[in-house]
Design an enzyme around this catalytic site. Structure first.
Site, PDB file in Angstrom:
ATOM      1  CD  GLU A 263      -1.972   1.746   2.348  1.00 29.02           C
ATOM      2  OE1 GLU A 263      -1.451   2.843   2.102  1.00 29.02           O
ATOM      3  OE2 GLU A 263      -2.371   1.390   3.458  1.00 29.02           O
ATOM      4  CB  CYS A 300      -2.659   5.469   3.784  1.00 26.11           C
ATOM      5  SG  CYS A 300      -2.071   4.557   5.174  1.00 26.11           S
TER       6      CYS A 300
HETATM    7  P1  NAP Z   1       9.694   3.440   3.395  1.00 23.78           P
HETATM    8  O1  NAP Z   1      10.909   4.243   3.188  1.00 23.78           O
HETATM    9  O2  NAP Z   1       9.035   2.915   2.166  1.00 23.78           O
HETATM   10  O3  NAP Z   1      10.102   2.216   4.352  1.00 23.78           O
HETATM   11  C1  NAP Z   1       9.162   1.224   4.716  1.00 23.78           C
HETATM   12  C2  NAP Z   1       9.899  -0.068   5.007  1.00 23.78           C
HETATM   13  O4  NAP Z   1      10.441  -0.588   3.799  1.00 23.78           O
HETATM   14  C3  NAP Z   1      11.071   0.089   5.950  1.00 23.78           C
HETATM   15  O5  NAP Z   1      11.149  -1.062   6.745  1.00 23.78           O
HETATM   16  C4  NAP Z   1      12.264   0.175   5.021  1.00 23.78           C
HETATM   17  O6  NAP Z   1      13.447  -0.300   5.584  1.00 23.78           O
HETATM   18  C5  NAP Z   1      11.844  -0.758   3.921  1.00 23.78           C
HETATM   19  N1  NAP Z   1      12.458  -0.385   2.640  1.00 23.78           N
HETATM   20  C6  NAP Z   1      12.238   0.761   1.953  1.00 23.78           C
HETATM   21  N2  NAP Z   1      12.932   0.739   0.811  1.00 23.78           N
HETATM   22  C7  NAP Z   1      13.589  -0.433   0.770  1.00 23.78           C
HETATM   23  C8  NAP Z   1      14.488  -1.030  -0.171  1.00 23.78           C
HETATM   24  N3  NAP Z   1      14.826  -0.418  -1.288  1.00 23.78           N
HETATM   25  N4  NAP Z   1      14.966  -2.250   0.126  1.00 23.78           N
HETATM   26  C9  NAP Z   1      14.624  -2.881   1.272  1.00 23.78           C
HETATM   27  N5  NAP Z   1      13.811  -2.358   2.194  1.00 23.78           N
HETATM   28  C10 NAP Z   1      13.294  -1.151   1.943  1.00 23.78           C
HETATM   29  O7  NAP Z   1       8.585   4.234   4.174  1.00 23.78           O
HETATM   30  P2  NAP Z   1       8.629   5.019   5.561  1.00 23.78           P
HETATM   31  O8  NAP Z   1       9.932   4.818   6.239  1.00 23.78           O
HETATM   32  O9  NAP Z   1       7.441   4.633   6.271  1.00 23.78           O
HETATM   33  O10 NAP Z   1       8.453   6.551   5.217  1.00 23.78           O
HETATM   34  C11 NAP Z   1       9.103   7.222   4.187  1.00 23.78           C
HETATM   35  C12 NAP Z   1       8.064   7.869   3.273  1.00 23.78           C
HETATM   36  O11 NAP Z   1       7.058   6.893   2.936  1.00 23.78           O
HETATM   37  C13 NAP Z   1       7.260   8.991   3.858  1.00 23.78           C
HETATM   38  O12 NAP Z   1       7.910  10.217   3.776  1.00 23.78           O
HETATM   39  C14 NAP Z   1       6.013   8.947   3.031  1.00 23.78           C
HETATM   40  O13 NAP Z   1       6.191   9.674   1.852  1.00 23.78           O
HETATM   41  C15 NAP Z   1       5.826   7.526   2.682  1.00 23.78           C
HETATM   42  N6  NAP Z   1       4.761   6.823   3.452  1.00 23.78           N
HETATM   43  C16 NAP Z   1       3.561   6.671   2.871  1.00 23.78           C
HETATM   44  C17 NAP Z   1       2.574   6.006   3.547  1.00 23.78           C
HETATM   45  C18 NAP Z   1       1.247   5.802   2.923  1.00 23.78           C
HETATM   46  O14 NAP Z   1       0.440   5.119   3.492  1.00 23.78           O
HETATM   47  N7  NAP Z   1       0.980   6.346   1.784  1.00 23.78           N
HETATM   48  C19 NAP Z   1       2.786   5.485   4.812  1.00 23.78           C
HETATM   49  C20 NAP Z   1       4.037   5.643   5.389  1.00 23.78           C
HETATM   50  C21 NAP Z   1       5.018   6.322   4.676  1.00 23.78           C
HETATM   51  P3  NAP Z   1      14.553   0.709   6.147  1.00 23.78           P
HETATM   52  O15 NAP Z   1      14.032   1.093   7.490  1.00 23.78           O
HETATM   53  O16 NAP Z   1      15.773  -0.099   6.180  1.00 23.78           O
HETATM   54  O17 NAP Z   1      14.623   1.862   5.230  1.00 23.78           O
END
Ligand code: NAP
Length: 502
Positions: A263, A300
């Site tokens: 999502e 979200c």
């Molecule tokens: P994220 O960067 O996508 O990370 C979520 C999870 O995925 C973390 O455990 C992260 O691990 C892992 N991950 C991300 N990229 C990866 C990759 N290339 N390879 C392996 N694992 C990976 O999201 P976030 O930390 O929650 O927040 C960052 C941004 O996500 C926010 O600024 C926002 O824009 C967006 N967000 C959107 C929603 C929504 O519902 N739309 C919800 C939350 C966040 P690591 O901790 O090792 O990075």
């Protein structure tokens, strides 16, 4: 009850530490050291999950329901400690954490009730027709069966309801699938105490230890190793478009591709139809501001875009929203990184062609203040960047010159979790023409409401076409979400005593 995290992983019932640690980054309170995850620990957790599958997948619905109820009870027993560490790590207010805990235990108990009823099995039976000509028909029985170990990524924005014992975990355990959670670095202590609650339930219900493991992060290859592990059969994820897409691609590239239920992002457009705006523009404007700033806009389902028709009534709506947003004070964001991404996203928005700032803010580190922008529909249609999510309390008003242009805007959106119509009865013809477009865009369509606040129930759909989710046939909230972790199996002429005992 106060809780000091051990900083360890929970691998199949054993708490495991390591020399290499990362420090949590709480919004307030003390930082703690947590063991960094490794691909080797992922392998141990997944091997144990596969071993547990042999017995856990054969448990009865009643036994799994009791297990889910017990996890909820164990979470309740740790209520105060969970709220304390959760508020420290995320900066979310106490009332929000308490509410989210109630939602989390409610989800667990809802799944318990759901599997007791048994409708998730989707049982179908075609009796044998031995005398049928030209060929007899065998006896055929269809039943949904659990798929195997499931990987769940804790979400930054829901430390409880979409994390360790959140909706994905509850659905997978209800289905009969062991779970390996990759903890989110934004709330490792909250993850640990919830894992403690799950372990206590495992002991109480005499479940196999490998049915649940928590591997903390701290290294990118932890998540990558998890989705690539050959024994993992599906992934539940909530997070960014970039991260989710990278993990989705890894799942698709495996020798055995597996479903990635991600999502990823949504701007949740609201269409304000003219009669509704004329009769209650101020009310809708204030309601929008409240929804947009709830939880510092880190939902979200945050309604980031409002589409209106040009005119004085819409100006009234916009002004009401602007005034209400201007009164909103600073809010702490979940992580430094998310706050920095918000500030960058707002600055980028301000730079886009035709975008006019109605409310600009200077945010302190890890804090958010609302932003409000407006743009003509013509400029918005010219610039796909203006349809991207800015995670935080940022609103964009798209002003269309006429109904045809409003419909063009509706057609242009990518997949969304939600789409909203604000309408009065005089708006019915326009609503009727927009509905077939919005049905193809969104998982949930609302009339006269705001999409934040997702009811956990049988009818909920929290998903939608890409990029709202990577699997448009699925939902990550509500009882239907169990179907992500089940697979139909047809049993042909199998003796009754060999059929799964449910
Ligand atoms: P994220 O960067 O996508 O990370 C979520 C999870 O995925 C973390 O455990 C992260 O691990 C892992 N991950 C991300 N990229 C990866 C990759 N290339 N390879 C392996 N694992 C990976 O999201 P976030 O930390 O929650 O927040 C960052 C941004 O996500 C926010 O600024 C926002 O824009 C967006 N967000 C959107 C929603 C929504 O519902 N739309 C919800 C939350 C966040 P690591 O901790 O090792 O990075």
């Amino acid at each position: 009850m106060s809780f000091v995290p051990s900083g360890k992983h929970l691998i199949a019932g054993a708490w495991i530490g390591s020399q290499t640690t990362f420090l949590s980054e709480p919004a307030h309170g003390p930082a703690h050291a947590f063991a960094v995850g490794t691909p080797d620990l992922v392998d141990q957790a997944v091997q144990a999950a596969e071993a547990a599958f042999a017995t856990y997948s054969q448990t009865t619905q009643a036994a799994r329901a009791e297990f889910l109820d017990r996890i909820a009870d164990e979470i309740d027993l740790r209520a105060t400690a969970i709220t304390t560490i959760g508020t420290q790590e995320t900066g979310l207010p106490e009332a929000r954490l308490n509410g989210e805990r109630g939602r989390t235990t409610g989800q667990l108990r809802l799944f318990a009730q759901h599997i007791r009823q048994g409708s998730h099995l989707d049982l179908r039976h075609d009796a044998a027709l031995p005398d049928r000509l030209p060929l007899p028909r065998p006896e055929l029985r269809l039943m949904q069966r659990p798929i195997g170990p499931v990987a769940v990524f804790g979400a930054s924005n829901f430390p409880l309801a979409f994390s360790t014992a959140g909706g994905d975990t509850a659905a997978a355990l209800a289905a009969g699938c062991p779970v390996v959670v990759k903890g989110h670095g934004a709330h490792p202590g909250t993850a640990e105490i919830v894992a403690q609650a799950i372990l206590a339930a495992i002991h109480h219900c005499d479940m196999p230890a490998g049915v649940f493991s928590l591997v903390q992060g701290g290294r990118r290859d932890v998540g990558q190793a998890l989705v690539q592990h050959p024994l993992i059969k599906a992934v539940g994820f909530t997070g960014s478009l970039a991260g989710g897409r990278a993990l989705f691609d890894l799942c698709a590239q495996r020798p055995e591709p597996i479903p990635f239920f991600g999502e990823l992002g949504s701007v949740n457009p609201m269409f304000l139809l003219p009669a509704a705006v004329a009769s209650r523009g101020t009310e809708i404007g204030r309601g929008w501001a409240a929804s947009l700033t709830m939880g510092a806009g880190q939902f979200c389902t945050n309604p980031g875009i409002a589409v209106v028709l040009a005119g004085a009534d819409s100006d009234t709506f916009v002004e009401a929203a602007r005034l209400a947003l201007a009164e909103t004070g600073p809010q702490v964001m979940l992580t430094d990184g998310i706050a920095a991404a918000y500030a960058t996203g707002a600055a980028e928005m301000a730079r886009q062609n035709g975008v006019q700032a109605l409310l600009q803010s200077i945010c302190a580190p890890r804090q958010a203040l609302p932003f409000l922008f407006t743009v003509s529909a013509a400029d918005w249609l010219d610039n796909p960047r203006l349809a991207e999510e800015v995670f935080g309390p940022l609103g964009l008003v798209i002003v269309a010159t006429d109904i045809a242009q409003m419909e063009q805007v509706a057609h242009r959106f990518q997949g969304q979790l939600t789409a909203t119509l604000h309408m009065d009865s005089a708006d019915m013809p326009l609503a009727r023409s927009l509905l077939p477009v919005l049905e193809r865009k969104a998982g949930r369509i609302l009339a006269n409401g705001f999409p934040t606040g997702v009811e956990v129930c049988d009818s909920m759909v929290h998903g939608g076409p890409y990029p709202a989710s990577t699997n448009f046939g699925a939902t990550s909230v509500g009882t239907l979400s169990i179907r992500r972790f089940l697979r139909p199996v047809c049993y042909q002429n199998l003796p009754e005593e060999l059929l799964p005992q449910v």
